[in-house]
Design a protein around this motif. Sequence first.
Motif, PDB file in Angstrom:
ATOM      1  N   GLU A 164       0.799  -1.230   0.000  1.00  0.00           N
ATOM      2  CA  GLU A 164       0.000   0.000   0.000  1.00  0.00           C
ATOM      3  C   GLU A 164       0.831   1.279   0.000  1.00  0.00           C
ATOM      4  O   GLU A 164       0.360   2.321  -0.477  1.00  0.00           O
ATOM      5  N   ILE A 165       2.054   1.231   0.517  1.00  0.00           N
ATOM      6  CA  ILE A 165       2.806   2.475   0.644  1.00  0.00           C
ATOM      7  C   ILE A 165       3.301   2.993  -0.709  1.00  0.00           C
ATOM      8  O   ILE A 165       3.362   4.212  -0.939  1.00  0.00           O
ATOM      9  N   ILE A 166       3.625   2.110  -1.640  1.00  0.00           N
ATOM     10  CA  ILE A 166       4.124   2.568  -2.943  1.00  0.00           C
ATOM     11  C   ILE A 166       3.061   3.367  -3.691  1.00  0.00           C
ATOM     12  O   ILE A 166       3.328   4.494  -4.143  1.00  0.00           O
ATOM     13  N   PRO A 167       1.824   2.854  -3.841  1.00  0.00           N
ATOM     14  CA  PRO A 167       0.801   3.694  -4.489  1.00  0.00           C
ATOM     15  C   PRO A 167       0.449   4.933  -3.676  1.00  0.00           C
ATOM     16  O   PRO A 167       0.085   5.967  -4.255  1.00  0.00           O
ATOM     17  N   ALA A 168       0.585   4.878  -2.362  1.00  0.00           N
ATOM     18  CA  ALA A 168       0.320   6.070  -1.538  1.00  0.00           C
ATOM     19  C   ALA A 168       1.348   7.154  -1.835  1.00  0.00           C
ATOM     20  O   ALA A 168       1.006   8.342  -1.930  1.00  0.00           O
ATOM     21  N   PHE A 169       2.602   6.758  -1.986  1.00  0.00           N
ATOM     22  CA  PHE A 169       3.629   7.720  -2.398  1.00  0.00           C
ATOM     23  C   PHE A 169       3.254   8.344  -3.744  1.00  0.00           C
ATOM     24  O   PHE A 169       3.273   9.570  -3.899  1.00  0.00           O
ATOM     25  N   TYR A 170       2.934   7.504  -4.689  1.00  0.00           N
ATOM     26  CA  TYR A 170       2.653   7.980  -6.048  1.00  0.00           C
ATOM     27  C   TYR A 170       1.472   8.947  -6.070  1.00  0.00           C
ATOM     28  O   TYR A 170       1.524   9.994  -6.735  1.00  0.00           O
ATOM     29  N   GLU A 171       0.424   8.623  -5.348  1.00  0.00           N
ATOM     30  CA  GLU A 171      -0.742   9.501  -5.299  1.00  0.00           C
ATOM     31  C   GLU A 171      -0.370  10.871  -4.750  1.00  0.00           C
ATOM     32  O   GLU A 171      -0.971  11.881  -5.114  1.00  0.00           O
ATOM     33  N   VAL A 189       7.742   6.927  -9.421  1.00  0.00           N
ATOM     34  CA  VAL A 189       7.085   7.385 -10.644  1.00  0.00           C
ATOM     35  C   VAL A 189       7.279   6.369 -11.761  1.00  0.00           C
ATOM     36  O   VAL A 189       6.328   5.987 -12.458  1.00  0.00           O
ATOM     37  N   GLN A 190       8.506   5.882 -11.926  1.00  0.00           N
ATOM     38  CA  GLN A 190       8.779   4.943 -13.006  1.00  0.00           C
ATOM     39  C   GLN A 190       8.164   3.575 -12.766  1.00  0.00           C
ATOM     40  O   GLN A 190       7.954   2.810 -13.710  1.00  0.00           O
ATOM     41  N   HIS A 191       7.839   3.266 -11.525  1.00  0.00           N
ATOM     42  CA  HIS A 191       7.128   2.025 -11.211  1.00  0.00           C
ATOM     43  C   HIS A 191       5.747   2.041 -11.847  1.00  0.00           C
ATOM     44  O   HIS A 191       5.266   1.015 -12.348  1.00  0.00           O
ATOM     45  N   PHE A 192       5.105   3.208 -11.846  1.00  0.00           N
ATOM     46  CA  PHE A 192       3.753   3.341 -12.387  1.00  0.00           C
ATOM     47  C   PHE A 192       3.751   3.833 -13.831  1.00  0.00           C
ATOM     48  O   PHE A 192       2.833   3.519 -14.591  1.00  0.00           O
ATOM     49  N   VAL A 193       4.758   4.628 -14.189  1.00  0.00           N
ATOM     50  CA  VAL A 193       4.840   5.167 -15.554  1.00  0.00           C
ATOM     51  C   VAL A 193       6.249   4.866 -16.078  1.00  0.00           C
ATOM     52  O   VAL A 193       7.139   5.724 -16.046  1.00  0.00           O
ATOM     53  N   PRO A 194       6.471   3.636 -16.540  1.00  0.00           N
ATOM     54  CA  PRO A 194       7.834   3.221 -16.928  1.00  0.00           C
ATOM     55  C   PRO A 194       8.488   4.114 -17.974  1.00  0.00           C
ATOM     56  O   PRO A 194       9.711   4.245 -18.002  1.00  0.00           O
ATOM     57  N   GLU A 195       7.677   4.725 -18.817  1.00  0.00           N
ATOM     58  CA  GLU A 195       8.252   5.552 -19.881  1.00  0.00           C
ATOM     59  C   GLU A 195       8.648   6.944 -19.401  1.00  0.00           C
ATOM     60  O   GLU A 195       9.278   7.709 -20.145  1.00  0.00           O
ATOM     61  N   TYR A 196       8.294   7.293 -18.157  1.00  0.00           N
ATOM     62  CA  TYR A 196       8.612   8.639 -17.671  1.00  0.00           C
ATOM     63  C   TYR A 196      10.120   8.801 -17.485  1.00  0.00           C
ATOM     64  O   TYR A 196      10.793   7.929 -16.934  1.00  0.00           O
ATOM     65  N   LYS A 197      10.650   9.911 -17.947  1.00  0.00           N
ATOM     66  CA  LYS A 197      12.070  10.212 -17.766  1.00  0.00           C
ATOM     67  C   LYS A 197      12.223  11.606 -17.183  1.00  0.00           C
ATOM     68  O   LYS A 197      11.685  12.576 -17.721  1.00  0.00           O
ATOM     69  N   ASN A 198      12.924  11.691 -16.086  1.00  0.00           N
ATOM     70  CA  ASN A 198      13.270  12.992 -15.529  1.00  0.00           C
ATOM     71  C   ASN A 198      14.458  13.569 -16.290  1.00  0.00           C
ATOM     72  O   ASN A 198      15.044  12.913 -17.163  1.00  0.00           O
ATOM     73  N   LYS A 199      14.807  14.771 -15.944  1.00  0.00           N
ATOM     74  CA  LYS A 199      16.020  15.365 -16.501  1.00  0.00           C
ATOM     75  C   LYS A 199      17.222  14.480 -16.176  1.00  0.00           C
ATOM     76  O   LYS A 199      17.221  13.747 -15.192  1.00  0.00           O
ATOM     77  N   ASN A 200      18.217  14.548 -17.023  1.00  0.00           N
ATOM     78  CA  ASN A 200      19.460  13.831 -16.799  1.00  0.00           C
ATOM     79  C   ASN A 200      20.526  14.836 -16.354  1.00  0.00           C
ATOM     80  O   ASN A 200      20.712  15.874 -17.004  1.00  0.00           O
ATOM     81  N   PHE A 201      21.208  14.532 -15.265  1.00  0.00           N
ATOM     82  CA  PHE A 201      22.158  15.486 -14.703  1.00  0.00           C
ATOM     83  C   PHE A 201      23.279  15.818 -15.691  1.00  0.00           C
ATOM     84  O   PHE A 201      23.676  16.970 -15.847  1.00  0.00           O
TER      85      PHE A 201
END
Length: 212
Positions: A164-171, A189-201
């Motif tokens: 339950e804690i993982i979806p609670a974080f995402y919400e 975020v990537q657990h729920f939206v695998p295609e999501y990419k943040n900025k790359n340092f």
Amino acid sequence: MCQEIAGIQIPDSRLAKDAVDILREYGSDLLWNHSNRVFLFGAVNGQNAKKDYDLELLYVSALFHDLGLTKKYSSPDLRFEVDGANAARSFLQQYQIPDESIRRVWDAIALHTTPGIAEHKEAEVALLFSGVGMDVMGDGFEQFPPHLREEIIKAFPRNNFKQEIIPAFYEGFKHKPETTFGNMKQDIVQHFVPEYKNKNFCSCILHSPWSE
């Protein structure tokens, strides 16, 4: 609620009770049980390590540490840890708490998902971090006294916490995934939206406005 759990006296001042009321009103049973376990795990660790810390400050830090995930306290553009820290600061300022104590609570909450830093700061900051690590990922599980661990879980059950804690974080931050750049919540975020990419340092460095 029991007055003492696992050898730890639960704070019952007006400040503590008001903090309890806020978590009860705006949080969930998941966050209630988790936050209390975090407090108790951290407090027991502090007691065993003979650390000098303020029990009430640790309690407030634990109760507020995930409130930034709730609709009441979530901002549109800040990390959820900062939202919780800001909420705790505003709360404590109503009680004439010294600025230094408020800063410790703010740091404890803001840094509770930041390994490599939190554990080297003041006792309240380090102990909140240790309590979170114990409850979420089992950090220090084998070293924690089993009878105390069971007493804490009996008082504040896990109730399928892992699932339950993982979806609670995402919400709590799915509306602002960019706030997970540079921190472990990007994994959520990537657990729920695998295609999501943040900025790359590295890209941020290489594509900066500097001419060279």
